[in-house]
Design an enzyme around this catalytic site. Structure first.
Site, PDB file in Angstrom:
ATOM      1  N   LYS A 224       0.998  -1.179   0.516  1.00 50.43           N
ATOM      2  CA  LYS A 224      -0.347  -0.085   0.217  1.00 50.43           C
ATOM      3  C   LYS A 224       1.240   1.505   0.007  1.00 50.43           C
ATOM      4  O   LYS A 224       2.037   0.795   0.702  1.00 50.43           O
ATOM      5  CB  LYS A 224      -1.300   0.021   1.230  1.00 50.43           C
ATOM      6  CG  LYS A 224      -1.578   0.987   1.356  1.00 50.43           C
ATOM      7  CD  LYS A 224      -2.181   1.278   3.057  1.00 50.43           C
ATOM      8  CE  LYS A 224      -3.046   2.103   2.738  1.00 50.43           C
ATOM      9  NZ  LYS A 224      -4.175   3.304   4.384  1.00 50.43           N
TER      10      LYS A 224
ATOM     11  N   ASP B 252      -2.626  10.511   3.602  1.00 50.57           N
ATOM     12  CA  ASP B 252      -3.723  10.015   3.526  1.00 50.57           C
ATOM     13  C   ASP B 252      -4.830  10.670   4.550  1.00 50.57           C
ATOM     14  O   ASP B 252      -4.377  10.500   5.665  1.00 50.57           O
ATOM     15  CB  ASP B 252      -4.394   8.699   3.997  1.00 50.57           C
ATOM     16  CG  ASP B 252      -5.273   8.006   3.947  1.00 50.57           C
ATOM     17  OD1 ASP B 252      -6.299   8.129   3.866  1.00 50.57           O
ATOM     18  OD2 ASP B 252      -5.771   6.541   5.380  1.00 50.57           O
TER      19      ASP B 252
ATOM     20  N   LYS C 238     -10.035  13.151   7.911  1.00 51.35           N
ATOM     21  CA  LYS C 238      -9.452  12.725  10.004  1.00 51.35           C
ATOM     22  C   LYS C 238      -9.421  14.037  10.965  1.00 51.35           C
ATOM     23  O   LYS C 238      -9.302  15.108  10.012  1.00 51.35           O
ATOM     24  CB  LYS C 238      -7.769  11.877   9.243  1.00 51.35           C
ATOM     25  CG  LYS C 238      -7.722  10.113   8.517  1.00 51.35           C
ATOM     26  CD  LYS C 238      -6.394  10.562   8.602  1.00 51.35           C
ATOM     27  CE  LYS C 238      -6.389   8.670   7.899  1.00 51.35           C
ATOM     28  NZ  LYS C 238      -7.807   8.144   9.128  1.00 51.35           N
TER      29      LYS C 238
ATOM     30  N   ASP D 235       1.491   6.486   5.765  1.00 56.68           N
ATOM     31  CA  ASP D 235       0.827   5.865   5.027  1.00 56.68           C
ATOM     32  C   ASP D 235       1.120   4.516   3.873  1.00 56.68           C
ATOM     33  O   ASP D 235       0.243   4.190   3.221  1.00 56.68           O
ATOM     34  CB  ASP D 235      -1.065   6.035   4.410  1.00 56.68           C
ATOM     35  CG  ASP D 235      -2.026   5.087   4.685  1.00 56.68           C
ATOM     36  OD1 ASP D 235      -1.595   3.889   5.261  1.00 56.68           O
ATOM     37  OD2 ASP D 235      -2.372   5.447   3.786  1.00 56.68           O
TER      38      ASP D 235
ATOM     39  N   ASP E  33     -12.299   7.382   3.882  1.00 57.58           N
ATOM     40  CA  ASP E  33     -10.665   6.888   4.718  1.00 57.58           C
ATOM     41  C   ASP E  33     -10.259   5.152   4.077  1.00 57.58           C
ATOM     42  O   ASP E  33      -9.239   5.281   5.120  1.00 57.58           O
ATOM     43  CB  ASP E  33     -11.468   7.478   5.661  1.00 57.58           C
ATOM     44  CG  ASP E  33      -9.768   7.606   7.279  1.00 57.58           C
ATOM     45  OD1 ASP E  33      -8.653   7.456   6.630  1.00 57.58           O
ATOM     46  OD2 ASP E  33      -9.652   7.478   8.205  1.00 57.58           O
TER      47      ASP E  33
ATOM     48  N   GLU F 246      -9.933   3.730   2.868  1.00 55.77           N
ATOM     49  CA  GLU F 246      -9.295   4.107   0.922  1.00 55.77           C
ATOM     50  C   GLU F 246      -7.852   2.874   0.519  1.00 55.77           C
ATOM     51  O   GLU F 246      -8.143   2.359  -0.524  1.00 55.77           O
ATOM     52  CB  GLU F 246      -8.756   5.246   0.492  1.00 55.77           C
ATOM     53  CG  GLU F 246      -7.048   5.733   0.811  1.00 55.77           C
ATOM     54  CD  GLU F 246      -6.994   5.016   2.444  1.00 55.77           C
ATOM     55  OE1 GLU F 246      -7.578   5.357   3.388  1.00 55.77           O
ATOM     56  OE2 GLU F 246      -5.848   4.769   3.176  1.00 55.77           O
TER      57      GLU F 246
ATOM     58  N   ARG G 144      -7.945  -0.343   0.749  1.00 57.80           N
ATOM     59  CA  ARG G 144      -8.640  -1.629   0.751  1.00 57.80           C
ATOM     60  C   ARG G 144      -8.503  -0.959  -1.016  1.00 57.80           C
ATOM     61  O   ARG G 144      -8.931  -2.715  -1.922  1.00 57.80           O
ATOM     62  CB  ARG G 144      -9.616  -2.199   1.957  1.00 57.80           C
ATOM     63  CG  ARG G 144     -11.023  -1.159   1.950  1.00 57.80           C
ATOM     64  CD  ARG G 144     -11.550  -1.161   3.062  1.00 57.80           C
ATOM     65  NE  ARG G 144     -10.668  -1.229   4.575  1.00 57.80           N
ATOM     66  CZ  ARG G 144     -11.580  -1.068   5.449  1.00 57.80           C
ATOM     67  NH1 ARG G 144     -12.753  -2.029   5.285  1.00 57.80           N
ATOM     68  NH2 ARG G 144     -10.928  -0.557   6.574  1.00 57.80           N
TER      69      ARG G 144
HETATM   70  N1  BES Z   1      -4.142   4.463   6.916  1.00 55.84           N
HETATM   71  C1  BES Z   1      -5.157   4.167   7.361  1.00 55.84           C
HETATM   72  C2  BES Z   1      -4.970   3.235   8.911  1.00 55.84           C
HETATM   73  C3  BES Z   1      -4.309   3.780   9.962  1.00 55.84           C
HETATM   74  C4  BES Z   1      -5.022   5.163  10.610  1.00 55.84           C
HETATM   75  C5  BES Z   1      -2.998   3.113  10.842  1.00 55.84           C
HETATM   76  C6  BES Z   1      -4.233   5.149  11.865  1.00 55.84           C
HETATM   77  C7  BES Z   1      -1.890   4.030  11.401  1.00 55.84           C
HETATM   78  C8  BES Z   1      -2.929   5.062  11.989  1.00 55.84           C
HETATM   79  C9  BES Z   1      -7.137   4.227   6.883  1.00 55.84           C
HETATM   80  O1  BES Z   1      -6.881   4.117   5.611  1.00 55.84           O
HETATM   81  C10 BES Z   1      -7.924   4.183   7.905  1.00 55.84           C
HETATM   82  O2  BES Z   1      -7.979   5.116   7.695  1.00 55.84           O
HETATM   83  N2  BES Z   1      -8.728   3.491   8.376  1.00 55.84           N
HETATM   84  C11 BES Z   1      -9.726   3.265   8.426  1.00 55.84           C
HETATM   85  C12 BES Z   1     -10.934   2.492   8.051  1.00 55.84           C
HETATM   86  C13 BES Z   1     -12.330   2.540   8.603  1.00 55.84           C
HETATM   87  C14 BES Z   1     -12.597   3.581   8.071  1.00 55.84           C
HETATM   88  C15 BES Z   1     -12.795   1.532   8.535  1.00 55.84           C
HETATM   89  C16 BES Z   1      -8.857   2.789  10.283  1.00 55.84           C
HETATM   90  O3  BES Z   1      -8.795   2.432  11.047  1.00 55.84           O
HETATM   91  O4  BES Z   1      -9.668   4.129  11.162  1.00 55.84           O
HETATM   92 ZN    ZN Z   2      -4.577   4.886   4.081  1.00 57.04          ZN
HETATM   93 MN    MN Z   3      -7.882   6.459   5.399  1.00 57.39          MN
END
Ligand code: BES
Ligand code: ZN
Ligand code: MN
Length: 497
Positions: free
Chosen positions: A268, A273, A280, A291, A350, A352, A354
């Site tokens: 990825k 992000d 966020k 990210d 967010d 994204e 996947r």
């Molecule tokens: N890149 C983030 C995951 C992440 C967040 C990694 C904080 C490290 C620290 C990912 O794209 C994301 O935002 N995931 C969301 C998914 C949710 C919206 C289902 C998350 O983990 O909050």
């Molecule tokens: Zn992300």
């Molecule tokens: Mn995200």
């Protein structure tokens, strides 16, 4: 830093510093014993006097020891002789040792801590961990500091003492150097700011490996080509960004059988992000430059295996993209038709990673892979589940999962398996499309992995969620280079059977 291996003579060794271990309760390592004899009991005398206790990380620097050619002798406490060292304790010992040697002004040193016994570990691991720890110790990222921190690093060369098993030890040296280099490469890209490290930048790095190694070929796919391929989920994420998406395919051909099926690593590569319209919170949003650590680890691993010239065919894929906010942004409620035909309802922009990965995972079917591993900073939920210590491993394939867990344990780059299954698939139901892109708060790391599993049915696959392990926050903020060690070890093991 230069490393070498030698069967050294501790008495006649012309060096700035000889490093030997001592233990608690006045116990000496074999080399310390030798020094003690040569110097008429000088070390025993220091013990008797109370200058030494042998506790882990204690050090004592000696100058002009009688009958020794070396300028200095560094005694390093290694704990209880009867208790073999854990990887953590050994690392602590090495870090302290390097710090002290550097303070002495020694430019070279001979390392006799190769004698130390690590719990269930051979000399190979003693040396490989030492090299990895030394590189880690020396790493800093000051690319963007106009006033560079002063470099106190004077140590140039370390000679590892080895009495036998020279072949094994030489391999430890080669592996240790290659993997450490891969880790440093991964850290450099990951630490690079998001206004510089764009998807384009990632693709330039990928092409750099092509230029550097004869048996590496890199192809880069741009947005127009992605549109042609039907990678609509990937493109939807990228749409709001000024920085175009690029998918880099780094092909390494090392197998003597050129037709051998490749092992594919997919990273990825969200160079930033923001969360998109499901934006966020601003606290620590800067860390979302990390990210792209999945892509960084794939890049670092490709570097490591090219250095080692492993006899395998491996394809590293960097899925570069930026999740930005703009009038063109994709929205919650949008339904996307992915490259494999499944439709996805976006419930949160967010989630994204996947979406970028699902199309990339469909794309790599064309390589008829032996197996595919994706590496992604995919969910905050994985950090909550496993903290900063273990990467989350998910796979429907027990054999592959076990091989990855073994490599993680060997490389001391830990991973822990989480389940997948139809119960989790239920959570991804959408009223309007084949799948929703989120599965609710419960089991968030797993539902993300489960989402990906819908796109990996044509090959053997595993997913590594490195959200908790790829970087550190706080005062020591920075990339860790994980899981380059794990992946490199997995590939070393694959090359050996
Ligand atoms: N890149 C983030 C995951 C992440 C967040 C990694 C904080 C490290 C620290 C990912 O794209 C994301 O935002 N995931 C969301 C998914 C949710 C919206 C289902 C998350 O983990 O909050
Ligand atoms: Zn992300
Ligand atoms: Mn995200």
């Amino acid at each position: 830093m230069e490393f070498c291996v030698e069967n050294s003579n501790i008495e006649k060794q012309q060096t700035d510093c000889v490093v030997v271990g001592i233990y608690e309760s006045n116990q000496l390592s074999a080399s310390a014993e030798q020094l003690d004899k040569l110097s008429d009991g000088y070390i025993s005398h220091l013990f008797a006097q109370g200058d030494l206790n042998g506790k882990i990380g204690q050090t004592l620097l000696l100058h002009n020891v009688a009958n020794i050619s070396a300028k200095r002798v560094l005694l390093v406490g290694c704990g209880k002789q009867e208790e073999q060292l854990t990887e953590r304790q050994y690392k602590q010992i090495i870090q302290k040792t390097i710090q002290v040697i550097n303070e002495t002004g020694s430019t070279n040193a001979v390392y006799f801590l190769t004698e130390l016994a690590l719990k269930n570990r051979s000399t190979y691991w003693n040396i490989r961990f030492a090299i990895e720890a030394i590189y880690e110790n020396q790493y800093n990222y000051d690319e963007f500091k106009s006033i560079k921190p002063e470099n106190h690093q004077v140590l140039r060369q370390i000679t590892f003492n080895a009495t036998n098993q020279i072949e094994e030890v030489t391999q430890a040296l080669e592996h240790g150097k290659a993997i450490s280099l891969g880790i440093s490469y991964a850290k450099d890209v990951a630490n690079c700011p998001p206004n510089v490290c764009t998807p384009k930048y990632l693709s330039e790095l990928a092409k750099g490996l092509d230029t550097e190694y004869e048996n590496v070929t890199t192809r880069v796919i741009n947005e127009a080509q992605m549109a042609e391929l039907g990678m609509n989920a990937y493109l939807a994420v990228s749409r709001a960004s000024e920085n175009e998406a690029f998918l880099s395919v780094i092909e390494y051909k090392g197998s003597p059988n050129t037709n051998a099926k490749p092992i594919v690593l997919v990273g990825k590569g969200l160079t930033f992000d923001s969360g998109g319209l499901s934006i966020k919170p601003s606290e620590a949003m800067d860390e979302m430059k990390y990210d792209m650590c999945g892509a960084a680890s794939v890049y670092g691993t490709m570097k490591a295996i090219a250095e080692m010239q492993l006899p395998l065919n491996v394809i590293g894929v960097l899925a570069g993209c930026e999740n930005a906010v703009d009038g063109k942004a994709y929205r919650p409620g949008d339904i996307l038709t992915t490259m494999n035909g499944l439709t996805v309802e976006v419930l949160n922009t967010d989630a994204e990673g996947r979406l970028v990965l699902c199309d990339t995972l469909t794309y790599v079917e064309r390589f008829e892979p032996e197996l595919v591993i994706d590496i992604a900073t995919l969910t905050g939920a994985c950090m909550i589940a496993l903290g900063n210590h273990n990467s989350g491993l998910m796979s429907p394939n027990n054999e592959l999962a076990q091989e990855l867990l073994n490599a993680a344990q060997q490389a001391n780059d830990k991973a822990w398996r989480l389940p997948l299954g139809e119960e989790y698939q239920e959570q991804l139901k959408s009223n309007f499309a084949d799948l929703a892109n989120i599965g609710g708060r419960l089991g968030g790391a797993i539902t993300a992995g489960q989402f990906l599993s819908n796109f990996t049915k044509k090959y053997t696959w595993a997913h590594l969620d490195i959200a908790g392990t790829a970087w550190k926050s706080g005062a020591a903020k920075g990339a860790t280079g994980r899981p380059v060690s794990l992946l490199s070890q997995f590939l070393i093991n694959k090359a050996q059977n």
